[in-house]
Design an enzyme around this catalytic site. Sequence first.
Site, PDB file in Angstrom:
ATOM      1  N   LYS A  15     -15.073  -7.925  -0.307  1.00  0.00           N
ATOM      2  CA  LYS A  15     -15.095  -8.486   1.048  1.00  0.00           C
ATOM      3  C   LYS A  15     -16.482  -8.187   1.612  1.00  0.00           C
ATOM      4  O   LYS A  15     -16.996  -7.081   1.426  1.00  0.00           O
ATOM      5  CB  LYS A  15     -14.013  -7.821   1.898  1.00  0.00           C
ATOM      6  CG  LYS A  15     -13.827  -8.451   3.277  1.00  0.00           C
ATOM      7  CD  LYS A  15     -12.647  -7.802   4.003  1.00  0.00           C
ATOM      8  CE  LYS A  15     -12.406  -8.453   5.352  1.00  0.00           C
ATOM      9  NZ  LYS A  15     -11.296  -7.816   6.090  1.00  0.00           N
ATOM     10  N   ASP A  45      -7.317 -14.376   8.257  1.00  0.00           N
ATOM     11  CA  ASP A  45      -6.063 -14.241   7.485  1.00  0.00           C
ATOM     12  C   ASP A  45      -5.029 -15.315   7.840  1.00  0.00           C
ATOM     13  O   ASP A  45      -3.837 -15.018   7.991  1.00  0.00           O
ATOM     14  CB  ASP A  45      -5.433 -12.843   7.705  1.00  0.00           C
ATOM     15  CG  ASP A  45      -6.154 -11.757   6.935  1.00  0.00           C
ATOM     16  OD1 ASP A  45      -6.784 -12.069   5.900  1.00  0.00           O
ATOM     17  OD2 ASP A  45      -6.105 -10.591   7.363  1.00  0.00           O
ATOM     18  N   HIS A  70       0.871  -1.172   0.000  1.00  0.00           N
ATOM     19  CA  HIS A  70       0.000   0.000   0.000  1.00  0.00           C
ATOM     20  C   HIS A  70       0.907   1.219   0.000  1.00  0.00           C
ATOM     21  O   HIS A  70       1.992   1.165   0.595  1.00  0.00           O
ATOM     22  CB  HIS A  70      -0.850   0.069   1.281  1.00  0.00           C
ATOM     23  CG  HIS A  70      -1.786  -1.063   1.502  1.00  0.00           C
ATOM     24  ND1 HIS A  70      -1.417  -2.217   2.129  1.00  0.00           N
ATOM     25  CD2 HIS A  70      -3.099  -1.196   1.202  1.00  0.00           C
ATOM     26  CE1 HIS A  70      -2.458  -3.035   2.208  1.00  0.00           C
ATOM     27  NE2 HIS A  70      -3.495  -2.438   1.641  1.00  0.00           N
ATOM     28  N   GLU A 113     -11.125  -5.986  -5.324  1.00  0.00           N
ATOM     29  CA  GLU A 113     -11.165  -7.037  -4.297  1.00  0.00           C
ATOM     30  C   GLU A 113     -12.416  -6.866  -3.437  1.00  0.00           C
ATOM     31  O   GLU A 113     -12.603  -5.835  -2.792  1.00  0.00           O
ATOM     32  CB  GLU A 113      -9.905  -6.928  -3.437  1.00  0.00           C
ATOM     33  CG  GLU A 113      -9.863  -7.920  -2.290  1.00  0.00           C
ATOM     34  CD  GLU A 113      -8.547  -7.843  -1.526  1.00  0.00           C
ATOM     35  OE1 GLU A 113      -7.567  -7.263  -2.031  1.00  0.00           O
ATOM     36  OE2 GLU A 113      -8.510  -8.378  -0.400  1.00  0.00           O
ATOM     37  N   ASP A 161       2.262   1.737   3.370  1.00  0.00           N
ATOM     38  CA  ASP A 161       3.176   0.727   3.939  1.00  0.00           C
ATOM     39  C   ASP A 161       4.602   1.181   3.650  1.00  0.00           C
ATOM     40  O   ASP A 161       5.520   0.933   4.431  1.00  0.00           O
ATOM     41  CB  ASP A 161       3.033  -0.640   3.281  1.00  0.00           C
ATOM     42  CG  ASP A 161       1.656  -1.247   3.428  1.00  0.00           C
ATOM     43  OD1 ASP A 161       0.957  -0.880   4.380  1.00  0.00           O
ATOM     44  OD2 ASP A 161       1.292  -2.090   2.576  1.00  0.00           O
ATOM     45  N   ASP A 199     -12.225 -11.716  10.322  1.00  0.00           N
ATOM     46  CA  ASP A 199     -11.227 -11.891   9.269  1.00  0.00           C
ATOM     47  C   ASP A 199      -9.948 -12.487   9.853  1.00  0.00           C
ATOM     48  O   ASP A 199      -9.184 -11.793  10.519  1.00  0.00           O
ATOM     49  CB  ASP A 199     -10.975 -10.491   8.693  1.00  0.00           C
ATOM     50  CG  ASP A 199     -10.032 -10.492   7.530  1.00  0.00           C
ATOM     51  OD1 ASP A 199      -9.780 -11.566   6.965  1.00  0.00           O
ATOM     52  OD2 ASP A 199      -9.544  -9.412   7.191  1.00  0.00           O
ATOM     53  N   HIS A 215     -12.199 -13.920   2.185  1.00  0.00           N
ATOM     54  CA  HIS A 215     -13.367 -13.057   2.017  1.00  0.00           C
ATOM     55  C   HIS A 215     -14.582 -13.853   1.537  1.00  0.00           C
ATOM     56  O   HIS A 215     -15.711 -13.587   1.961  1.00  0.00           O
ATOM     57  CB  HIS A 215     -13.045 -11.909   1.055  1.00  0.00           C
ATOM     58  CG  HIS A 215     -11.965 -11.000   1.564  1.00  0.00           C
ATOM     59  ND1 HIS A 215     -11.497  -9.933   0.866  1.00  0.00           N
ATOM     60  CD2 HIS A 215     -11.263 -11.022   2.728  1.00  0.00           C
ATOM     61  CE1 HIS A 215     -10.552  -9.313   1.568  1.00  0.00           C
ATOM     62  NE2 HIS A 215     -10.387  -9.977   2.695  1.00  0.00           N
ATOM     63  N   ASP A 270      -5.579 -13.336  -3.841  1.00  0.00           N
ATOM     64  CA  ASP A 270      -5.110 -13.239  -2.458  1.00  0.00           C
ATOM     65  C   ASP A 270      -5.342 -14.581  -1.771  1.00  0.00           C
ATOM     66  O   ASP A 270      -6.486 -14.985  -1.523  1.00  0.00           O
ATOM     67  CB  ASP A 270      -5.866 -12.136  -1.699  1.00  0.00           C
ATOM     68  CG  ASP A 270      -5.272 -10.754  -1.957  1.00  0.00           C
ATOM     69  OD1 ASP A 270      -4.340 -10.637  -2.782  1.00  0.00           O
ATOM     70  OD2 ASP A 270      -5.744  -9.788  -1.319  1.00  0.00           O
ATOM     71  N   MET A 278       2.598  -5.811  -7.715  1.00  0.00           N
ATOM     72  CA  MET A 278       1.306  -5.178  -7.438  1.00  0.00           C
ATOM     73  C   MET A 278       1.472  -4.057  -6.415  1.00  0.00           C
ATOM     74  O   MET A 278       2.330  -4.136  -5.531  1.00  0.00           O
ATOM     75  CB  MET A 278       0.344  -6.257  -6.889  1.00  0.00           C
ATOM     76  CG  MET A 278      -1.036  -5.788  -6.529  1.00  0.00           C
ATOM     77  SD  MET A 278      -1.179  -5.177  -4.833  1.00  0.00           S
ATOM     78  CE  MET A 278      -1.858  -6.612  -3.988  1.00  0.00           C
ATOM     79  N   GLU A 325     -10.152 -13.107  -2.794  1.00  0.00           N
ATOM     80  CA  GLU A 325      -9.398 -13.557  -1.624  1.00  0.00           C
ATOM     81  C   GLU A 325     -10.137 -14.714  -0.954  1.00  0.00           C
ATOM     82  O   GLU A 325     -11.334 -14.618  -0.668  1.00  0.00           O
ATOM     83  CB  GLU A 325      -9.216 -12.412  -0.631  1.00  0.00           C
ATOM     84  CG  GLU A 325      -8.578 -12.895   0.674  1.00  0.00           C
ATOM     85  CD  GLU A 325      -8.105 -11.775   1.585  1.00  0.00           C
ATOM     86  OE1 GLU A 325      -7.556 -10.790   1.080  1.00  0.00           O
ATOM     87  OE2 GLU A 325      -8.301 -11.919   2.805  1.00  0.00           O
ATOM     88  N   ASP A 331      -2.009 -13.041   1.134  1.00  0.00           N
ATOM     89  CA  ASP A 331      -2.504 -11.910   1.932  1.00  0.00           C
ATOM     90  C   ASP A 331      -2.933 -12.470   3.284  1.00  0.00           C
ATOM     91  O   ASP A 331      -4.118 -12.595   3.587  1.00  0.00           O
ATOM     92  CB  ASP A 331      -3.674 -11.222   1.222  1.00  0.00           C
ATOM     93  CG  ASP A 331      -4.051  -9.920   1.919  1.00  0.00           C
ATOM     94  OD1 ASP A 331      -3.266  -9.483   2.784  1.00  0.00           O
ATOM     95  OD2 ASP A 331      -5.108  -9.355   1.620  1.00  0.00           O
TER      96      ASP A 331
HETATM   97  C1  GCO Z   1      -8.159  -7.154   4.194  1.00  0.00           C
HETATM   98  C2  GCO Z   1      -7.788  -7.075   2.732  1.00  0.00           C
HETATM   99  C3  GCO Z   1      -6.539  -6.287   2.468  1.00  0.00           C
HETATM  100  C4  GCO Z   1      -6.343  -6.013   0.989  1.00  0.00           C
HETATM  101  C5  GCO Z   1      -5.231  -5.061   0.799  1.00  0.00           C
HETATM  102  C6  GCO Z   1      -4.814  -4.880  -0.617  1.00  0.00           C
HETATM  103  O1  GCO Z   1      -9.006  -7.958   4.507  1.00  0.00           O
HETATM  104  O2  GCO Z   1      -7.596  -6.394   4.998  1.00  0.00           O
HETATM  105  O3  GCO Z   1      -7.670  -8.375   2.254  1.00  0.00           O
HETATM  106  O4  GCO Z   1      -5.435  -6.980   2.980  1.00  0.00           O
HETATM  107  O5  GCO Z   1      -6.094  -7.169   0.266  1.00  0.00           O
HETATM  108  O6  GCO Z   1      -5.629  -3.829   1.320  1.00  0.00           O
HETATM  109  O7  GCO Z   1      -5.709  -4.130  -1.283  1.00  0.00           O
HETATM  110 MN    MN Z   2      -6.767  -9.087   0.498  1.00  0.00          MN
HETATM  111 MN    MN Z   3      -8.503  -9.854   3.681  1.00  0.00          MN
END
Ligand code: GCO
Ligand code: MN
Ligand code: MN
Length: 388
Positions: A184, A258, A55, A182, A58, A256, A221, A246, A89, A218, A288
Amino acid sequence: MSDYTPKPEHKFTFGLWTVGNIGRDPFGHPVREPLSPADIVYLLAEVGAYGVNFHDNDLIPIDATPAEAETIKRAFRKALDDTGLKVPMATTNLFSDPIFKDGAFTSNDPKVRAYALQKVMRGIDLGVEFGAKVYVFWGGREGSETDAARDPATALKRMRDAINFLCEYVIDQGYDIKFALEAKPNEPRGDIYLATTGHMLAFIETLDHPEMVGVNPEVAHEHMAGLNFLHAVAQAWEAGKLFHIDLNDQYAARYDQDYRFGSRDLKAAFFLVKFLEDVGYEGSRHFDAHAYRTEDYEGVKEFARGCMRTYLILKEKAQRWNADPEIQALLAEINADDGSMMPFLGKYSRETANALKAYAFDRAALGKRGLKYERLDQLTMEILLGVR
Ligand code: GCO
Ligand code: MN
Ligand code: MN
């Protein structure tokens, strides 16, 4: 013994925000010291990744001065040169700063919407500077807790205007970069607009430049929404829209999580890897995901290695599945076709339609046929469990 060493051709990437995650959650403080972007690049090189994504913030803190930004970029560039890591990316943080508390592109405040466009244009410039070919849009704050705040159709219109504007920006600059949207369903908003990959695919067709825009599905998601991730990926692939992916893992109906790729639903991960490899998906395999909050940076490295190693093990299992004579015999039987229905299943003609309406099917016999999916699934499980 197979070699599960990650190599550049596997296109394994991580975000600065993934291995760099310091383990803050809504209930607890960070558990790891922050690493600089350059240090994250060295960490990723050590574990064998191909690339690193970011990002805007970041890499460069939102309040950095131009001089500070230059220093950070120089150190990051050096780390990339030292390690050979790529930046396939980039994306924009349109969610952390309080200005985005009620959305970026969909905010009711035109100043917030305009600021979001400015931030994304600058983010695209930054991504292009480091060679990114895909620009991801994750609208984490584009949603609501109450629909009293905004008519969701207005939100969609604003979203469309923003993406259209940014496509024109890319064209105008002559940049070689595609957009990947993307979806979610929720978190951090109570509900997020365009909640699934399917929603995004439909939305893309309403844009001025749909050819420039694809999706970034993702795992977590779609799983959060209780959906089958592979089905979303297959739909995107079939539409020519799988620009990025992702990878992570997640229990359904939870926050979430991850998790490390493949750590929760191994079977879903297997069919996903099999699909990506079978169709010849050539984009990044982007993880991700975050290491457990229990880990120090050694654990973070284990996490990153684990994501890639599981992918490669599943890739080998997929080859084994494709080469398994019993599985292939079952598939041949299941998909047997004596050609007799060929005239009916192709292009429409009035004659074909009339002939089909008059055809006598043995419905009872067709309904009685056992399909042997129990055997097929068990063979799949035995491959996964390592006894086949
Ligand atoms: C989340 C998202 C993020 C995005 C990222 C890239 O759930 O926080 O998956 O990790 O993928 O902001 O756009
Ligand atoms: Mn993501
Ligand atoms: Mn995510």
